[in-house]
Design a protein around this motif. Structure first.
Motif, PDB file in Angstrom:
ATOM      1  N   ALA A   1     -46.432 -15.716  -8.580  1.00 18.19           N
ATOM      2  CA  ALA A   1     -46.285 -16.834  -7.646  1.00 18.19           C
ATOM      3  C   ALA A   1     -47.185 -16.657  -6.422  1.00 18.19           C
ATOM      4  N   LEU A   2     -47.381 -15.405  -6.005  1.00 14.53           N
ATOM      5  CA  LEU A   2     -48.195 -15.155  -4.810  1.00 14.53           C
ATOM      6  C   LEU A   2     -49.679 -14.997  -5.130  1.00 14.53           C
ATOM      7  N   GLY A   3     -50.013 -15.016  -6.431  1.00 19.69           N
ATOM      8  CA  GLY A   3     -51.418 -14.941  -6.802  1.00 19.69           C
ATOM      9  C   GLY A   3     -51.948 -13.535  -7.037  1.00 19.69           C
ATOM     10  N   PHE A   4     -51.062 -12.553  -7.231  1.00 22.08           N
ATOM     11  CA  PHE A   4     -51.507 -11.173  -7.496  1.00 22.08           C
ATOM     12  C   PHE A   4     -51.744 -10.926  -8.978  1.00 22.08           C
ATOM     13  N   GLY A   5     -51.382 -11.872  -9.830  1.00 23.90           N
ATOM     14  CA  GLY A   5     -51.396 -11.578 -11.263  1.00 23.90           C
ATOM     15  C   GLY A   5     -50.159 -10.788 -11.614  1.00 23.90           C
ATOM     16  N   ALA A   6     -50.241 -10.062 -12.745  1.00 26.83           N
ATOM     17  CA  ALA A   6     -49.077  -9.317 -13.226  1.00 26.83           C
ATOM     18  C   ALA A   6     -48.624  -8.298 -12.191  1.00 26.83           C
ATOM     19  N   GLU A   7     -47.332  -8.004 -12.173  1.00 26.62           N
ATOM     20  CA  GLU A   7     -46.812  -7.008 -11.240  1.00 26.62           C
ATOM     21  C   GLU A   7     -46.059  -5.936 -12.013  1.00 26.62           C
ATOM     22  N   ILE A   8     -46.019  -4.726 -11.444  1.00 22.78           N
ATOM     23  CA  ILE A   8     -45.294  -3.621 -12.087  1.00 22.78           C
ATOM     24  C   ILE A   8     -43.844  -3.605 -11.599  1.00 22.78           C
ATOM     25  N   GLY A   9     -43.525  -4.441 -10.639  1.00 33.57           N
ATOM     26  CA  GLY A   9     -42.178  -4.506 -10.088  1.00 33.57           C
ATOM     27  C   GLY A   9     -42.262  -4.992  -8.658  1.00 33.57           C
TER      28      GLY A   9
ATOM     29  N   ASN B   1     -52.721 -19.589   1.853  1.00 34.71           N
ATOM     30  CA  ASN B   1     -51.771 -20.659   1.545  1.00 34.71           C
ATOM     31  C   ASN B   1     -51.656 -20.812   0.036  1.00 34.71           C
ATOM     32  N   LEU B   2     -50.443 -21.006  -0.456  1.00 34.82           N
ATOM     33  CA  LEU B   2     -50.286 -21.349  -1.875  1.00 34.82           C
ATOM     34  C   LEU B   2     -50.693 -22.816  -2.059  1.00 34.82           C
TER      35      LEU B   2
ATOM     36  N   VAL C   1     -48.561 -17.739   3.510  1.00 34.91           N
ATOM     37  CA  VAL C   1     -48.173 -16.350   3.287  1.00 34.91           C
ATOM     38  C   VAL C   1     -48.941 -15.464   4.265  1.00 34.91           C
ATOM     39  N   GLU C   2     -48.232 -14.648   5.017  1.00 31.68           N
ATOM     40  CA  GLU C   2     -48.896 -13.683   5.885  1.00 31.68           C
ATOM     41  C   GLU C   2     -48.392 -12.289   5.548  1.00 31.68           C
TER      42      GLU C   2
END
Lengths: 420, 420
Positions: free
Chosen positions: A381-389, B106-107, B113-114
């Motif tokens: 959702a935040l645009g980081f791609g996959a997350e490990i947790g 921004n999404l 997001v900060e």
């Protein structure tokens, strides 16, 4: 089981992972990406084999009478195999954090200093009976140049063995040494405990699952731990919360995916807001089949509410239930969160900038929201791609952990004989 | 002592620090800097009082027959008080990491997001009988917006009580709540153990001292630990090392300050280099009164060398002694460091770019040097200003830890009703 399963040698496996991590750390981004694509293809090709192995776990689960929620997490399908294979392809698309020169400068004496991002080394992943984590975690570890030691839940052992067998058949077609992926293939709990103290061979432990699993690892490990997310999340309706906006956010955060860690578990509501909007709130909760556990004020206000006890304030429902606490100001809401929150995601709904600022500054959590749903605390959702947790601790990484959380830094100094 | 000292209540003190940390986190940089300057002035003004308190510890130390090295670390003088007061003034000059927006975006739905840098909260500092650490650690903690719980070595208890009393008298003249600085004023070891598991009130433990102290904290703490530096550092003379440069670096790293963690403890030397330069090396070591513990090859080559055992390879001398190991190539040097190193600072001296690159990539340490002295692994040498310690772990912070190592991040989201 308390006797040690002598068919596995956890230390040997961790050592092999450590040796493999050295050559893995030298691979180029292209070599790692190519390997991920080959593994993805192989997993898809071997779908039938993987589903057969998974069926052994499912049959055993049925026999044992596991809950449907548990069985659902354990179950693989053709689509789910395709999903995790595609997950690897997405990880291949992500930027490689390794090798990034974060900063560099020269000292007055001419010595060059570079702060370079490097892999952590060996990641120990301890998780519950969710076979997809085996693939997701392996993909993120390999992409960030790390070897991985996997210890999944015993009830998914056949599934995990099947998946890792396929990965091991794929790796010789790549530049990644097969020993970079190790599965501790036993139901012996002693094997997990051995991982806790293997500081010489494992650089970090990542527990992923419920609170009990995470606490066991945190309380017993001497290897550094990246604590991931139990989320007892709160939404606070301040006096000036705009009613429709507030209700929309609440219902979204509660019902969109009630079983995940960024779902809301407690609503804190300003008494003045409640006075003016009690019918709207009561109806919205009822329409969405959300059971209410409330403090005295709520129990006296809402027909269907039952009294909340300490457990209601402290624990995640992970279902269509909510605790409601009334307060007379923002500070009381902050204090309640300080007492019961798990430092995950906390939201204030208000039109008052001063309340929003107080909440933002004083609430101690990975993510603090003003007028938005807690559901956004999520790598994709935040645009980081996959997350490990999602980290709920403060050291190293906080909030959704993408690839950079699986790296460390190294100072590389280049001189011409500089002394001090 | 094994019975609990009932005059101290560690949990109460940690709780008070936690409460104080909230208002401290809201102070401006100017307010924090002003406070540091006021504390510095007060410490200087109270030099006589502090020296009197210190004398009680020194007298007791003399009675107990402590070593001169120990007494030297314990001893305060007018100059040393001036030094730590000036240290606080220097910390006031450092950039404040708190409040920095590390990134913001921004999404697509408009939610802002900060990623903001915020204090960790409460730092637990566990250290040996070095009263200057009381001031240094307090300065760094306060500047980075953190409260601090101090547990210094029992043999410095009077000195620490004196210093903290002066700090407590200074704080009411500042915006920082006096309760932000807590000294666990007891010689009771049980008090230290209590800090290990106080996860609800302490955000991080920083042990500073010898290996035994650090291991006790790491092995027993459930609070996250920032492990600081035992340095079993190596210098490797590769085949092509330029002799004068190599010797200069070695002698500097061994003799400049032998008792510190970035001093060299083992020389690894390529047999071919040794063959050509054995007289130069032997004479340089002898001229500097450095005692040699060597492997068989060295013992057969150098008249004064004594045989090295496992202890010599594993432990810090922290004095004018060195272990010397011969190898036939760079990989053997890397393997020796992998086995015995403590991931602190490691150097290769070579004119061969390929060897340098292999060493840089494969040696797993906070700092890797090519043709420079290991002595530069130091916050002030690298330009970070004061440091809280040198991290030899890989999570959160690695190498010299300045103010940013005492912070974490928080995601601050601002929306207009966004749901998922």
């Amino acid at each position: 089981m308390t006797t040690l399963d002598r068919t596995v040698n956890v230390k040997e496996q961790a050592k092999k992972a450590q040796v493999a991590s050295k050559s893995l750390s030298l691979l180029t981004t292209e070599e790692k990406n190519e390997a991920l694509l080959i593994i993805a293809d192989e997993l898809e090709k071997e779908t039938e084999f993987i589903l057969n192995e998974n069926k052994k776990d499912l049959d055993r689960g049925t026999e044992k009478g596991f809950t449907e929620a548990f069985m659902d997490r354990l179950r693989l399908t053709e689509e789910r195999v395709k999903d995790f294979a595609n997950g690897l392809r997405e990880v291949a698309e992500l930027e490689d954090p390794v090798g990034e020169v974060i900063s560099d400068w020269n000292l007055d004496n001419g010595m060059q200093v570079e702060q370079v991002r490097v892999p952590l080394g060996v990641i120990g992943m301890i998780y519950e009976a969710r076979p997809n984590v085996t693939v997701d975690a392996t993909g993120l570890a390999l992409k960030s140049g790390n070897a991985i030691v996997l210890k999944g839940g015993s009830n998914a052992l056949n599934s995990n063995k099947g998946i890792v067998r396929v990965i091991h058949e794929a790796l010789p077609k790549t530049k990644i040494p097969a020993e970079a992926v190790q599965l501790i293939a036993t139901t012996d709990r002693e094997a997990t405990s051995q991982l806790f103290t293997m500081k010489d061979h494992i650089d970090v432990l990542i527990p992923r699952g419920g609170g009990a699993l995470i606490n066991t690892v945190v309380n017993n490990a001497t290897v550094p731990v990246l604590e991931t997310g139990v989320g007892n999340c709160h939404i606070y309706f301040d006096e000036t919360a705009q009613p429709e906006k507030a209700i929309d956010i609440l219902i979204n955060a509660k019902t969109d995916r009630p079983a995940v860690c960024n779902a809301v578990e407690t609503l804190i509501v300003h008494t003045k807001w409640l006075e003016e909007n009690k019918d709207l709130l009561e109806k919205s909760l009822a329409d969405n089949n959300i059971k209410v556990h409330g403090d005295d004020h709520i129990v006296n206000t809402f027909k269907e509410a039952v009294p909340a006890d300490e457990d209601d304030w402290s624990n995640e429902y992970l279902g269509l239930e909510i605790a409601i606490k009334t307060v007379n100001n923002t500070q009381e809401a902050i204090d309640h969160i300080e007492t019961y929150g798990t430092k995950h995601s906390e939201a204030i709904i208000t039109e008052d900038a001063k309340s929003a600022s107080l909440f933002r500054n004083l609430v101690d959590a990975a993510a603090v929201y003003h007028n938005a749903s807690t559901r956004f605390t999520d790598g994709s959702a935040l645009g980081f791609g996959a997350e490990i947790g999602i980290s709920t601790q403060k050291l190293h990484a906080r909030g959704p952990m993408g690839l950079p959380a699986l790296t460390t830094i190294k100072y590389c100094m280049t001189g011409t004989g500089q002394i001090r």
